[in-house]
Enzyme design. Structure first.
Site, PDB file in Angstrom:
ATOM      1  N   GLY A  33      33.003  41.057  48.590  1.00  0.00           N
ATOM      2  CA  GLY A  33      33.310  40.746  49.980  1.00  0.00           C
ATOM      3  C   GLY A  33      32.648  39.432  50.314  1.00  0.00           C
ATOM      4  N   ALA A  34      33.363  38.554  51.000  1.00  0.00           N
ATOM      5  CA  ALA A  34      32.858  37.193  51.221  1.00  0.00           C
ATOM      6  C   ALA A  34      31.469  37.184  51.856  1.00  0.00           C
ATOM      7  CB  ALA A  34      33.841  36.414  52.095  1.00  0.00           C
ATOM      8  N   GLU A  35      31.289  37.979  52.888  1.00  0.00           N
ATOM      9  CA  GLU A  35      30.037  37.919  53.630  1.00  0.00           C
ATOM     10  C   GLU A  35      28.874  38.498  52.827  1.00  0.00           C
ATOM     11  OE1 GLU A  35      33.580  37.904  56.164  1.00  0.00           O
ATOM     12  OE2 GLU A  35      32.838  39.393  54.739  1.00  0.00           O
ATOM     13  N   ASN A  37      28.768  38.606  49.629  1.00  0.00           N
ATOM     14  CA  ASN A  37      28.531  37.645  48.540  1.00  0.00           C
ATOM     15  C   ASN A  37      27.547  36.566  48.992  1.00  0.00           C
ATOM     16  OD1 ASN A  37      30.447  39.000  47.018  1.00  0.00           O
ATOM     17  ND2 ASN A  37      32.058  37.487  47.333  1.00  0.00           N
ATOM     18  N   ASN A 165      37.844  30.631  55.514  1.00  0.00           N
ATOM     19  CA  ASN A 165      38.210  31.623  54.503  1.00  0.00           C
ATOM     20  C   ASN A 165      39.580  32.238  54.787  1.00  0.00           C
ATOM     21  OD1 ASN A 165      37.488  32.973  52.093  1.00  0.00           O
ATOM     22  ND2 ASN A 165      35.395  33.256  52.849  1.00  0.00           N
ATOM     23  N   ARG A 167      42.991  33.955  54.832  1.00  0.00           N
ATOM     24  CA  ARG A 167      43.660  35.007  54.074  1.00  0.00           C
ATOM     25  C   ARG A 167      45.010  35.281  54.745  1.00  0.00           C
ATOM     26  NH1 ARG A 167      39.964  33.819  51.335  1.00  0.00           N
ATOM     27  NH2 ARG A 167      38.465  35.157  50.225  1.00  0.00           N
ATOM     28  N   ASP A 257      32.073  31.262  48.486  1.00  0.00           N
ATOM     29  CA  ASP A 257      30.935  32.012  49.017  1.00  0.00           C
ATOM     30  C   ASP A 257      29.635  31.480  48.438  1.00  0.00           C
ATOM     31  OD1 ASP A 257      32.900  33.593  50.224  1.00  0.00           O
ATOM     32  OD2 ASP A 257      32.906  35.020  48.555  1.00  0.00           O
ATOM     33  N   ASP A 293      32.841  38.414  41.599  1.00  0.00           N
ATOM     34  CA  ASP A 293      32.771  37.670  42.851  1.00  0.00           C
ATOM     35  C   ASP A 293      31.397  37.069  43.126  1.00  0.00           C
ATOM     36  OD1 ASP A 293      35.317  38.680  43.024  1.00  0.00           O
ATOM     37  OD2 ASP A 293      35.154  39.293  45.116  1.00  0.00           O
TER      38      ASP A 293
END
Length: 317
Positions: A33-35, A37, A165, A167, A257, A293
């Site tokens: 998950g981006a956050e 990460n 980001n 999507r 990220d 990731d």
């Protein structure tokens, strides 16, 4: 707390028996998950990071929270839903330049986040609030949660950092453009890619994009331009900071990220803007060299070795 971030993390399945999902019989299970990460990247670099989210009261959710806690991230603001499940996604790495993702996150626990899930004191005691454009795309309540978090940060002198980001699978282009520009306008620092800049403004010239983001309301713009590196723009100065060459990209997912974690780390350490962006470039490059990731996100010793090795290669050329 140095950095607080808000967003969804999911269970990640990647085919192992075949690079093509439709032929795979076995899958590896990880988390992504981006956050989270970014929070993990910051923790590895020695900073205090906290992650706000919601997961299902299921084995996947419990395992994820335990894992992220084990990476040194504060998870005290993660809550468990008794009515919704932890989200899933599948990542198919066909080639380094052909990575396909399928989400199974509609109605997930994180999509039920709402402003009442936020602890004002937790956000106001942070130096930075890190946000991405993914969270407001999940649901209307998530969008309201992000707006509320920004309001808390603004009222308490917390610097807001925003990575668009983009999507496209999560919402319409019209809604995405409208909301991303709105959040960027309220953010002190924005970290877009040149492709996201083109989506938002219809131009792909870096200098023009830097000025457009500044005019939109941000005070610092760090614009990623792929292997070339990244520009930074303020009202007073701008510069292209070269990237680090990576001969064999294993997995490009998570590079952005890593870049965000590196930039935030540099700001926290009081580096110059050039040194800050250079650190972001280094962390982003290292993230692409390992499958997963966040698995390739380095600690400080690894960054030092990586940059020294490249310096020595330049000397011997």
């Amino acid at each position: 707390m140095d950095v607080v971030t808000i967003g969804e993390s999911m269970v990640l399945f990647t085919p192992e028996s075949s690079p093509l999902m439709k032929y795979a019989h076995t899958f590896s299970k990880k988390f992504g998950g981006a956050e989270s990460n970014v929070a993990i990247g910051l923790a590895r670099l020695g900073h205090q990071s906290g992650w706000i989210s919601k997961v299902g009261n299921d084995e996947f959710g419990k395992g994820m929270v335990s894992f992220i806690r084990g990476e040194g991230v504060d998870v005290s603001q993660v809550t468990y839903s008794t009515t919704a499940s932890t989200g899933l996604y599948f990542k198919e790495v066909r080639r380094s330049n052909d990575v396909r993702v399928e989400y199974y996150r509609k109605g997930s626990a994180a999509s039920t986040l709402q402003p009442s899930d936020l602890d004002t004191s937790y956000i106001k005691n942070a130096s930075y609030l890190h946000l991405t454009g993914i969270t407001p795309a999940l649901s209307e309540s998530c969008y309201e949660t992000i707006k509320s978090a920004i309001s808390i940060a603004k009222q308490n002198g917390v610097t807001v950092v925003f990575d668009p980001n983009l999507r496209k699978k999560l919402w319409s282009e019209k809604k995405a453009r409208e909301v991303l520009l709105e959040i960027a306008a309220q953010s002190d620092i924005v970290l877009p890619g040149v492709d996201e800049g083109f989506f938002l403004f219809g131009v792909d010239n870096p200098e023009s994009l830097g000025q457009l983001f500044l005019d939109n309301g941000s005070s610092l713009v760090v614009l990623k331009v792929g292997a070339k590196g990244a520009y930074y723009f303020t009202k007073e100065e701008s510069m292209l900071v070269p990237g680090f060459p990576v001969k064999d990209v294993v997995d490009p997912v998570g590079a952005g990220d890593g870049f965000a974690a590196g930039v935030l780390s540099g700001l926290l350490d009081g580096l110059t803007l050039e040194q800050t962006v250079l650190r972001g470039n280094a962390v982003g490059a290292m993230a692409t060299m390992v499958s997963g990731d966040f698995e390739g996100l380095p600690d400080r010793l690894e960054i030092e070795r990586f940059t020294k090795q490249l310096d020595m290669e330049d000397v011997h050329r």
